[in-house]
Structures are given as structure tokens and as C-alpha cells.
Design an enzyme around this catalytic site. Sequence first.
Site: not given
Ligand code: BG6
Length: 488
Positions: A45, A145, A175, A179, A213, A232, A237, A336
Site C-alpha cells: 500500500r 472468501k 481452501h 486439503k 478451532e 465465516d 467450508h 472458535k
Molecule cells: C477461514 C476462516 O476461512 O478458515 C477463519 O475465515 C478460520 O476464521 C479458518 O480460522 C480455518 O482454516 P483452517 O484451515 O485453519 O482450519
Amino acid sequence: MTEPFDIVIFGGAGDLSFRKLIPALYRSYCEDKLPASSRVIACCRNAQEQSAYLQHADEALQEYLAEGEYRTEAAQAFIEHVYPVELDITESGAFWQTMAELLNEYRQRVRVYYLAIPPAIFGVCCQNLAKYKLVDERSRVVVEKPLGYNADTANAINEEIARYFDESAIYRIDHYLGKETVQNLMALRFTNVIFEQLWDAKSIDHVQISISETVGLEGRAGFYNEAGALRDMVQNHLLQLLCLVAMESPHKMKASSIRAEKVKVLESLRPMRGDDVKRHTVRGQYVAGNHKGKLVPGYLEELAEAQSNTETFVALRAYVDNWRWARVPFYLRTGKRMKQRCAEIVIQYKEVSHRVYDRDAGALAPNRLVIRLQPEESIQLTMMAKDLDTLDMRLQPATLNLNFSDTYKKFKSDAYKRLILDAVSANPSLFIHRDEVAHAWAWIDPIIDAWQSDAQDPHLYRAGTWGPEESDELLAEDGFKWFNAGEQ
Ligand code: BG6
């Protein structure tokens, strides 16, 4: 891919870039997948960010790579591929002119534009790429996302990008699809007769998909407090994982066939409205607690706010209303600050139809298939077997365990590496089609509406636990329990 390519990271000095993208590109380099003269153009930036960039990139490698992966020589050689550039994305002018000159040094290359920036500036970024004639048939755009806040905003973002890029050049990342075990789930289902024959309501009792998490807000308080766990994690996911479990076999392992099958699943999700939402969903928010002996602050303390109605935990019961899955509950859960970091899919089979052993032989546990994505990547199948320690006929559960880190010693999973390289080589099968995004929001939006009109506070749970009691009750109502990693 043996041809050199350019990847431009918009938001190059952001968290995602340092945590995930730079390490993923380093790993690609170490595996000879970043051909000589390929460039990682990191947009900064301002001039300070730009001048400190290479040092930050090196520090990020040291911090975010796994133990033993960082090698000084390799890191130095990789960093020679990195070109930090100062760019104000919203300002068309000198900055973009410089960017265009840099990119046009190699006009014939594949170019991957990675938008690691807020969706509010996706449009202007793509518009400038088009204005400076940087979009051609060899360019692709990767978007991260969150893709919108609801169906309308997601649609607006998709429309905006579609003005400059063809759908075939848009790579929407989830993502989780990168995996390795997620791909293995498809391999398991569609290459083994023993599973696919037993993959329906006749044999399967219920399915659990959990992503727990241990982390909290990780410096993303503003974003997270607006979004909450449903937007989120579930909208993307968890629903993607559900699709892969529930979908029919695609005709071929090609993007259009896979996406078509996933869309059918999303369309078959039983809509939830009003009272259904109350009955089938649980929202939670963590308060201070203990994790591995350490005191962990509550959500409001982390947020530094006196009040917030945002959920940091969701559990829900979903149904896929089609012939294959009629009346099979799919329980989804994420949160979380839970007890353990774990992502897994549990396929709980039905009990045997008739018991042939008498009661002295012990209880019969139904078969269970557990596909674990993290912390380790494994597939476990639990079945009943004879206890060999005794001559008596005693039965006990025994587990077949395919642990990929044990089996494949060199195996280092990195979802981002995989997905970036797929985008480079124009393989969209692990990316999300626009229709999937729309259908996922169409299912999620009414849940959020019902929560909002209900205006109930989330149930509280202590950090370091498996979530609020109401989440256990959700399964207990149906006679089930959550499968909590490591507690069986
Ligand atoms: C992200 C979320 O898409 O995935 C995060 O925005 C989350 O809040 C993360 O922590 C978890 O990804 P992973 O691969 O660590 O389970």
C-alpha cells in the site's frame, strides 16, 4: 506447469499473504514448481511496506513454515522471485502504469491475479486491470472468501468481477477443498466399491461434520464480529464438505461435472425458516476459560466491547431431501476457542439388522468411518472384531487407521500451494462456481433472518470446551452424541 508464470498478490502485505500465500509459494519453489524467472509480484500500500517487504517475507517464512521446512539458502533463492510493488489499487494513474510495464515485460505468460483484498475493492481492481489491458485469455483471477455477506452482496460481487473476467477465468477459493484428505474423500467414495454401495439412507444413520478451532479472533475482530461463525465457516467450508459427502458420482472428475453434482446437493438442502431454525440450530459465544492450562479471555474481552450478539459457535441439523439421503440427519458444528483443533467428517453407520451373538459377547458398536482433515490427515474405519486376548467369544471395536503422515513420509499438505498451482495450470475443479455460492447463500440467509428476528443472545460456552450444552442436546434429542476427537 513448466512455463514461467507471474502471480500478482493484491494485498501482498496482508495477513493472508504472509501467513499462507508466501509460504505456499516457497513450498512450490522447493518442489520445483516455480519455474525460473516466474515472479511473485506483491502489491504494497505504500513505500514503507514496499521497502520492508522482502525482510517481512523472510520472517513470515520462518514463522509460518513447519519445523525443518525453512532453509536459508532456499529462502534466499525463493525471495529472488518476489517483487514488491507500491500500488494504490483504487487510484488509476502512475501506479498502475508501472504495474502494467512490469507485467508487460512478459506478455505471453500466464498471469494469476490473487485478490487478497476486501471485496469492496474487487471491482475497482478488476476495472484497472482491464483498463491497462492486463486481462487476456492467459489471465485468471483468484478471489478469496468472504464472497459477500448474503445472497445479494455475493451476487453483486460476482456481477462486478464478471464484467472483466469470464466465469472460466474466475477461481473462487475455498481452501478446505485444497486439503488433501478432502480430495481423498472423493477418491474413497468413487474408486472403492465397498463404500459407495453403503453410502445412503439404507446404511448410514447420520453424518457429523465438525470444524473446531482453538484460536480466537486472531486480529480479525472487525470482520469477524460482522460475519459470525455461520457466514465465516458454514456458508463455505462446512457446506462444501457436506456437498462432497452427499453428492452423486460425477460423470468425470472434471470441474463442470463436480460442480453440477454439488449444486444438486445444495438445492436439495431442506430450507429452514422461523421455528425450524429454532429447532435445528444452536448459536454460541465463548466466555473466558482454560485452554491447556492457560487462561483464555472471552469473546467480548477479545473484542473489547461490552456487548455483541455475534455467534462464535454454530451447531445445526440439516437434511438433504433426496432419494439417497431421505431422513438422514447431517449435523454440522464449528466454533472458535473450542477444546481441540480438529476438522473431521464422521459417517455413522446403522446397527446390524439382527444380533447373532448372545449378550455375554458384549455390546455391538455400529461401524464408523472417520475422515480427519486436521490436525493430522487420516481415515479410520471402526468395526467389530473378536477380542484376541481371551478364548471366550468377546467382541470389541477395532479400528483400521490410515494415517497419511505415517504412510507418506514426505507428505506435506498445503491447501494454498495446491490451489495456487491449480489456478496456474487452469484446473478449476477444486474451486467454487458462482452457482454454488448463490445456492449456499440461499440456504443460509433465512437462517440469519430468523436469528435476527428472534433476537436471542447466543448460548455461552467456556473457552476450551466443546461448545454450549445446547449443542449436545441437539444430538441427544435424536439419541446421538457428538464424536469429539480423542475422547472416544
Ligand atoms: C477461514 C476462516 O476461512 O478458515 C477463519 O475465515 C478460520 O476464521 C479458518 O480460522 C480455518 O482454516 P483452517 O484451515 O485453519 O482450519
